[in-house]
Design a protein around this motif. Structure first.
Motif, short mmCIF file in Angstrom:
data_model
loop_
_atom_site.label_atom_id
_atom_site.label_comp_id
_atom_site.label_asym_id
_atom_site.label_seq_id
_atom_site.Cartn_x
_atom_site.Cartn_y
_atom_site.Cartn_z
N SER A 98 0.85 -1.20 0.00
CA SER A 98 0.00 0.00 0.00
C SER A 98 0.88 1.24 0.00
O SER A 98 2.07 1.18 0.32
N TYR A 157 0.52 3.54 2.07
CA TYR A 157 0.80 3.79 3.49
C TYR A 157 2.13 3.13 3.88
O TYR A 157 2.97 3.78 4.52
N THR A 168 -15.47 -0.70 7.98
CA THR A 168 -14.08 -0.91 8.39
C THR A 168 -13.55 0.34 9.09
O THR A 168 -14.26 1.36 9.20
N SER A 169 -12.33 0.24 9.57
CA SER A 169 -11.70 1.38 10.22
C SER A 169 -10.78 2.10 9.23
O SER A 169 -10.55 1.63 8.12
N ASP A 170 -10.24 3.22 9.68
CA ASP A 170 -9.33 4.01 8.83
C ASP A 170 -7.89 3.58 9.02
O ASP A 170 -6.96 4.37 8.83
N PRO A 219 -8.17 2.26 3.64
CA PRO A 219 -8.93 3.20 2.80
C PRO A 219 -8.51 3.18 1.33
O PRO A 219 -9.32 3.47 0.45
N GLU A 220 -7.25 2.83 1.05
CA GLU A 220 -6.79 2.75 -0.34
C GLU A 220 -7.49 1.63 -1.10
O GLU A 220 -7.68 1.72 -2.31
N GLY A 264 -11.82 2.67 -0.90
CA GLY A 264 -12.26 3.93 -1.45
C GLY A 264 -13.58 4.38 -0.84
O GLY A 264 -13.77 4.35 0.38
N SER A 265 -14.53 4.74 -1.68
CA SER A 265 -15.85 5.20 -1.22
C SER A 265 -16.88 4.08 -1.29
O SER A 265 -18.08 4.34 -1.22
N ILE A 323 -16.18 3.81 6.35
CA ILE A 323 -14.89 3.86 7.05
C ILE A 323 -15.05 4.69 8.32
O ILE A 323 -15.51 5.83 8.27
N SER A 335 -13.40 6.30 11.89
CA SER A 335 -12.17 6.77 12.53
C SER A 335 -11.93 5.99 13.82
O SER A 335 -12.87 5.70 14.58
#
Length: 384
Positions: free
Chosen positions: A145, A147, A310-312, A317-318, A321-322, A326, A328
């Motif tokens: 990722s 990240y 899911t969580s962030d 998130p990658e 997406g939308s 998601i 916090s």
């Protein structure tokens, strides 16, 4: 390897190896720890050679003690044997190290500079011991990722080092997780777990450990007291490849007693059977409170066509997406998780909308695309 005891990384390696069985593009040798089950499973592969390392407890224990108490470092018993095996192989184009970044140091000389790191977790960053030396040993680093890529780049600001770190997103056999493949056993599978046709099923899959947010999910579910036709299915164990009970599992089962009629623990389920569990669910939850480099469960749930909460965390998130909800990871995480669960339980149309979009998004991570992208990166490296 093959992944007879599960494991996200092991299954991802298997995705690549199986695609190569179809394309016959590469001659692959996989090193792994010996197990009788793995050796038996390896016999079905025609274009991959599995070399097994047998480790005796005395050798492993002796090396561990010496490395801990003595200034003389004699290294890891497993990689010591791998080095000896590599010297017998002859010519090869590249050695890919799966996730164990520190193996670069003992492998560097024998690999003759042909090293690639495939990094699945946040274990190579500015805080890693010998980080600069480890990174310098690799020609390329493929991260799962952006990240994880950003974490690796905390080690250096040199352009030549930045260029060697590339994101390679995970892949998945999307057809294997297609819910339509399991319609004939939908009712019988639900019956096995005392789930009726009218029940809405919330699914968690993965290791049952604190960082995965399983406790927080159970606490959020317990808040849904007004629902009698909602079930929470927790699939997994504290360990890979077997159902084991530890203190954390006992503690969350105690908490789950508050909604014991509606919370089901399956224990470890073989990876090949996981798609069936996904297929009987309506909502998949990946509630990680630790760092998820790129949760494979996101792709599994997406390929199934489940609505996802899911969580962030990390790279999640990658991947989604939308196409999911998601949340916090803050002090309101449990309450917000409960609120969004209510929303999806009550709104079947929204569940199906999110599920359809997630399934479409999952096509971007198809195993064939993953294999092709991996091959291009390897080929680019070999030409350089």
């Amino acid at each position: 390897m093959p992944p007879v005891k599960g494991g996200a990384i092991e299954n991802l390696i298997d995705v690549f190896v199986k695609q190569n069985e179809l394309s016959k593009e590469h001659s692959i040798t996989v090193f792994g720890i010996y197990s009788r089950e793995a050796e038996e499973a390896s016999k079905k592969y025609r274009h991959c050679t599995f070399k097994y390392i047998k480790l005796d407890k005395f050798s492993v224990g002796f090396r561990y003690i010496i490395n801990r108490i003595s200034p003389l470092k004699i290294g890891n018993a497993y990689i010591h044997k791998v080095k000896k095996e590599l010297e017998t192989i002859g010519e090869y184009d590249v050695i890919i190290v799966e996730n164990r970044a520190e193996y670069a140091i003992p492998l560097f000389k024998v690999a003759k500079g042909k090293l690639i790191l495939h990094l699945h977790n946040d274990i190579l960053n500015i805080e890693t011991k010998n980080a600069t030396k480890i990174l310098s040993c690799y020609e390329k680093v493929f991260t799962v990722s952006n990240y994880i890529k950003s974490r690796v780049l905390t080690i250096t600001d040199k352009d030549k080092d930045k260029d060697k770190v590339v994101t390679l997103y995970n892949g998945i056999d999307s057809n294997k997780f297609d819910k339509n493949n399991y319609t004939s056993i939908y009712e019988s599978e639900r019956t096995k777990y005392s789930i009726s046709k009218e029940d809405t099923v919330i699914l968690y899959t993965g290791r049952v450990i604190a960082s995965k947010g399983v406790k927080e999910l159970i606490e959020a579910f317990i808040q849904l007291k007004e629902y009698t036709n909602v079930k929470l299915l927790i699939v997994g164990s504290a360990n890979f490849g077997e159902s084991v009970t530890d203190a954390f599992l006992l503690s969350i089962k105690e908490i789950a007693q508050k909604a014991k009629e509606n919370i089901i623990f399956t224990g470890y389920i073989d990876y090949d059977k996981l798609p069936i569990l996904y297929s009987i669910a309506d909502i998949s939850v990946i509630p990680s409170i630790g760092i998820e480099a790129a949760g494979q469960t996101v792709l599994e749930a997406s390929s199934t066509g489940n609505a996802i909460i899911t969580s962030d965390s990390g790279g999640i998130p990658e991947l989604i997406g939308s196409n999911g909800i998601i949340i916090s990871r803050d002090e309101n995480f449990v309450d917000n998780l409960s609120t969004h669960l209510r929303t999806l339980i009550d709104d079947k149309e929204l569940r199906e909308y999110l599920g359809r979009n997630a399934k479409i998004n999952a096509r971007n991570f198809d195993d064939k695309i993953y294999f092709d992208d991996f091959c291009k990166l390897i080929d680019k490296k070999s030409k350089e």
